[in-house]
Design a protein around this motif. Structure first.
Motif, PDB file in Angstrom:
ATOM      1  N   LEU A  24       0.886  -1.077   0.022  1.00 31.59           N
ATOM      2  CA  LEU A  24       0.028  -0.046  -0.101  1.00 31.59           C
ATOM      3  C   LEU A  24       0.951   1.204   0.056  1.00 31.59           C
ATOM      4  N   GLU A  25       0.450   2.193  -0.502  1.00 29.35           N
ATOM      5  CA  GLU A  25       0.864   3.741  -0.370  1.00 29.35           C
ATOM      6  C   GLU A  25      -0.247   4.273   0.147  1.00 29.35           C
ATOM      7  N   LEU A  26       0.145   4.909   1.434  1.00 30.95           N
ATOM      8  CA  LEU A  26      -0.893   5.355   2.382  1.00 30.95           C
ATOM      9  C   LEU A  26      -0.836   6.932   2.097  1.00 30.95           C
ATOM     10  N   VAL A  27      -1.847   7.741   1.535  1.00 35.58           N
ATOM     11  CA  VAL A  27      -1.889   9.078   1.371  1.00 35.58           C
ATOM     12  C   VAL A  27      -3.168   9.578   2.045  1.00 35.58           C
ATOM     13  N   SER A  28      -3.057  11.021   1.938  1.00 35.39           N
ATOM     14  CA  SER A  28      -4.114  11.820   2.193  1.00 35.39           C
ATOM     15  C   SER A  28      -4.302  12.720   0.935  1.00 35.39           C
ATOM     16  N   ALA A  29      -5.355  13.557   0.630  1.00 42.31           N
ATOM     17  CA  ALA A  29      -5.350  14.505  -0.390  1.00 42.31           C
ATOM     18  C   ALA A  29      -4.920  13.797  -1.671  1.00 42.31           C
ATOM     19  N   ILE A  30      -5.600  12.596  -2.052  1.00 44.26           N
ATOM     20  CA  ILE A  30      -5.112  12.072  -3.181  1.00 44.26           C
ATOM     21  C   ILE A  30      -5.506  12.781  -4.619  1.00 44.26           C
ATOM     22  N   SER A  31      -6.430  13.707  -4.522  1.00 43.25           N
ATOM     23  CA  SER A  31      -6.819  14.506  -5.718  1.00 43.25           C
ATOM     24  C   SER A  31      -5.438  15.444  -6.027  1.00 43.25           C
ATOM     25  N   GLU A  32      -4.772  15.778  -5.024  1.00 37.33           N
ATOM     26  CA  GLU A  32      -3.616  16.592  -5.163  1.00 37.33           C
ATOM     27  C   GLU A  32      -2.290  15.675  -5.274  1.00 37.33           C
ATOM     28  N   GLY A  33      -2.293  14.650  -5.742  1.00 38.58           N
ATOM     29  CA  GLY A  33      -1.273  13.953  -6.057  1.00 38.58           C
ATOM     30  C   GLY A  33      -1.019  13.076  -4.527  1.00 38.58           C
ATOM     31  N   GLY A  34      -1.450  13.316  -3.599  1.00 41.07           N
ATOM     32  CA  GLY A  34      -1.052  12.557  -2.475  1.00 41.07           C
ATOM     33  C   GLY A  34      -0.058  13.463  -1.242  1.00 41.07           C
ATOM     34  N   LEU A  35      -0.763  13.803  -0.058  1.00 42.19           N
ATOM     35  CA  LEU A  35      -0.065  14.279   0.966  1.00 42.19           C
ATOM     36  C   LEU A  35       0.094  13.413   2.116  1.00 42.19           C
ATOM     37  N   THR A  36       1.047  13.811   3.157  1.00 38.45           N
ATOM     38  CA  THR A  36       1.116  12.893   4.337  1.00 38.45           C
ATOM     39  C   THR A  36      -0.181  12.803   5.192  1.00 38.45           C
ATOM     40  N   PRO A  37      -0.613  11.393   5.303  1.00 39.85           N
ATOM     41  CA  PRO A  37      -1.811  11.313   6.041  1.00 39.85           C
ATOM     42  C   PRO A  37      -1.413  11.449   7.710  1.00 39.85           C
ATOM     43  N   SER A  38      -2.514  11.632   8.371  1.00 37.95           N
ATOM     44  CA  SER A  38      -2.589  11.851   9.786  1.00 37.95           C
ATOM     45  C   SER A  38      -2.005  10.713  10.581  1.00 37.95           C
ATOM     46  N   TYR A  39      -1.529  11.089  11.751  1.00 37.29           N
ATOM     47  CA  TYR A  39      -1.097  10.042  12.739  1.00 37.29           C
ATOM     48  C   TYR A  39      -2.231   9.036  12.864  1.00 37.29           C
ATOM     49  N   GLY A  40      -3.452   9.242  13.182  1.00 39.51           N
ATOM     50  CA  GLY A  40      -4.432   8.257  13.377  1.00 39.51           C
ATOM     51  C   GLY A  40      -4.656   7.618  12.438  1.00 39.51           C
ATOM     52  N   LEU A  41      -4.714   8.088  11.009  1.00 32.93           N
ATOM     53  CA  LEU A  41      -4.818   7.146   9.773  1.00 32.93           C
ATOM     54  C   LEU A  41      -3.654   6.269   9.684  1.00 32.93           C
ATOM     55  N   MET A  42      -2.307   6.777  10.050  1.00 34.09           N
ATOM     56  CA  MET A  42      -1.481   5.763   9.964  1.00 34.09           C
ATOM     57  C   MET A  42      -1.284   4.623  10.759  1.00 34.09           C
ATOM     58  N   LYS A  43      -1.740   4.921  12.153  1.00 35.52           N
ATOM     59  CA  LYS A  43      -1.933   4.051  13.038  1.00 35.52           C
ATOM     60  C   LYS A  43      -3.060   2.783  12.881  1.00 35.52           C
ATOM     61  N   GLU A  44      -4.141   3.334  12.403  1.00 33.61           N
ATOM     62  CA  GLU A  44      -5.323   2.529  12.323  1.00 33.61           C
ATOM     63  C   GLU A  44      -5.081   1.454  11.061  1.00 33.61           C
ATOM     64  N   VAL A  45      -4.365   1.940   9.961  1.00 39.78           N
ATOM     65  CA  VAL A  45      -4.259   1.420   8.794  1.00 39.78           C
ATOM     66  C   VAL A  45      -3.176   0.205   9.138  1.00 39.78           C
ATOM     67  N   LEU A  46      -1.982   0.663   9.788  1.00 36.96           N
ATOM     68  CA  LEU A  46      -1.065  -0.391  10.134  1.00 36.96           C
ATOM     69  C   LEU A  46      -1.590  -1.669  10.921  1.00 36.96           C
ATOM     70  N   LYS A  47      -2.520  -1.169  11.712  1.00 40.31           N
ATOM     71  CA  LYS A  47      -3.039  -2.151  12.761  1.00 40.31           C
ATOM     72  C   LYS A  47      -3.951  -2.916  11.905  1.00 40.31           C
ATOM     73  N   ALA A  48      -4.505  -2.454  10.857  1.00 40.44           N
ATOM     74  CA  ALA A  48      -5.546  -3.096   9.823  1.00 40.44           C
ATOM     75  C   ALA A  48      -5.130  -4.239   9.131  1.00 40.44           C
ATOM     76  N   VAL A  49      -3.944  -4.118   8.556  1.00 39.90           N
ATOM     77  CA  VAL A  49      -3.268  -4.962   7.470  1.00 39.90           C
ATOM     78  C   VAL A  49      -2.230  -5.572   7.633  1.00 39.90           C
ATOM     79  N   GLU A  50      -1.581  -6.497   7.063  1.00 38.49           N
ATOM     80  CA  GLU A  50      -0.561  -7.145   7.166  1.00 38.49           C
ATOM     81  C   GLU A  50       0.591  -6.747   6.185  1.00 38.49           C
ATOM     82  N   ILE A  51       0.016  -6.624   4.909  1.00 35.82           N
ATOM     83  CA  ILE A  51       0.869  -6.180   3.850  1.00 35.82           C
ATOM     84  C   ILE A  51       1.707  -5.022   4.089  1.00 35.82           C
TER      85      ILE A  51
END
Length: 229
Positions: A24-51
């Motif tokens: 996965l490439e984890l981003v925010s603001a995909i319409s702007e080409g992708g920006l740094t995601p929030s702390y909360g989003l990083m944490k929850e995605v990393l908990k949710a997947v194994e890849i």
């Protein structure tokens, strides 16, 4: 063949993994080409997947030329991604001459020690892609370059991809193709370019729309095509 999918939410990440995405490439603001995601989003995605999850480190979309304050912000975000268990980061910077910012890369590789690095599509704005690639090859921690081959759509850059792949054949560096790829054109694209990593955003979403959810069946179709090449 490595299939990377852009995720902007926990549900994106779960669907991408279920569909068979390799990374996965984890981003925010995909319409702007992708920006740094929030702390909360990083944490929850990393908990949710194994890849593996590579986190975008890009503070704004104004340009790829960064101030000292921008760089400090980016280093803090790298530390957070590392602490939360990301496998790597996606970043890149240019200087005012349109070259890869080598000083920036030295700072990044120091702070990202232990993380993989993808140099993102800032590469598509350099004045000399082959020269830029030669310099990136001197950084062992930079694993791959995400590029459209300098064109708006990957399919418009078949010759350039072939040249980039040839230049990296005996190096640690991979060329990851992205921009407009879909299952319908994938077989032709892969046979023409010989890339071994591919990157999808709109191409794996419902109606090819960034605003709509990921369609795991599209990822499964892409994986099937890759197995047949």
């Amino acid at each position: 063949m490595i299939v990377e999918v852009i995720a902007t939410s926990v549900m994106d990440a779960i669907k991408a993994e279920k569909g068979g995405a390799d990374r996965l490439e984890l981003v925010s603001a995909i319409s702007e080409g992708g920006l740094t995601p929030s702390y909360g989003l990083m944490k929850e995605v990393l908990k949710a997947v194994e890849i593996p999850v590579y986190v975008m480190i890009r503070p704004h979309s104004s340009s790829f030329i960064y101030t000292e304050a921008d760089v400090k912000t980016m280093m803090e975000d790298i530390h957070i991604a590392k602490q939360l268990g990301a496998s790597g980061i996606v970043t890149g910077a240019l200087n005012e001459r349109g070259e890869v910012d080598e000083e920036f890369l030295h700072i990044v590789t120091k702070h990202a020690d232990g993380l993989g690095i993808t140099f993102h599509r800032a590469f598509d704005e350099v004045t000399d892609q082959l020269g830029a690639l030669a310099m990136l090859k001197t950084f062992p921690q930079v694993q791959r370059v995400l590029t459209s081959g300098g064109q708006g759509e990957a399919m418009d850059a078949l010759e350039r991809y072939s040249a980039l792949v040839k230049q990296t054949e005996v190096s640690h560096l991979a060329i990851m193709a992205g921009a407009g790829l879909t299952a319908g054109i994938l077989e032709t694209f892969l046979k023409e370019t010989q890339v071994n990593e591919i990157h999808f955003g709109r191409g794996v979403r419902e109606s090819h729309d960034y605003r709509l959810p990921i369609d795991e069946h599209k990822i499964q179709e892409i994986k099937q095509i890759c197995r047949g090449i």
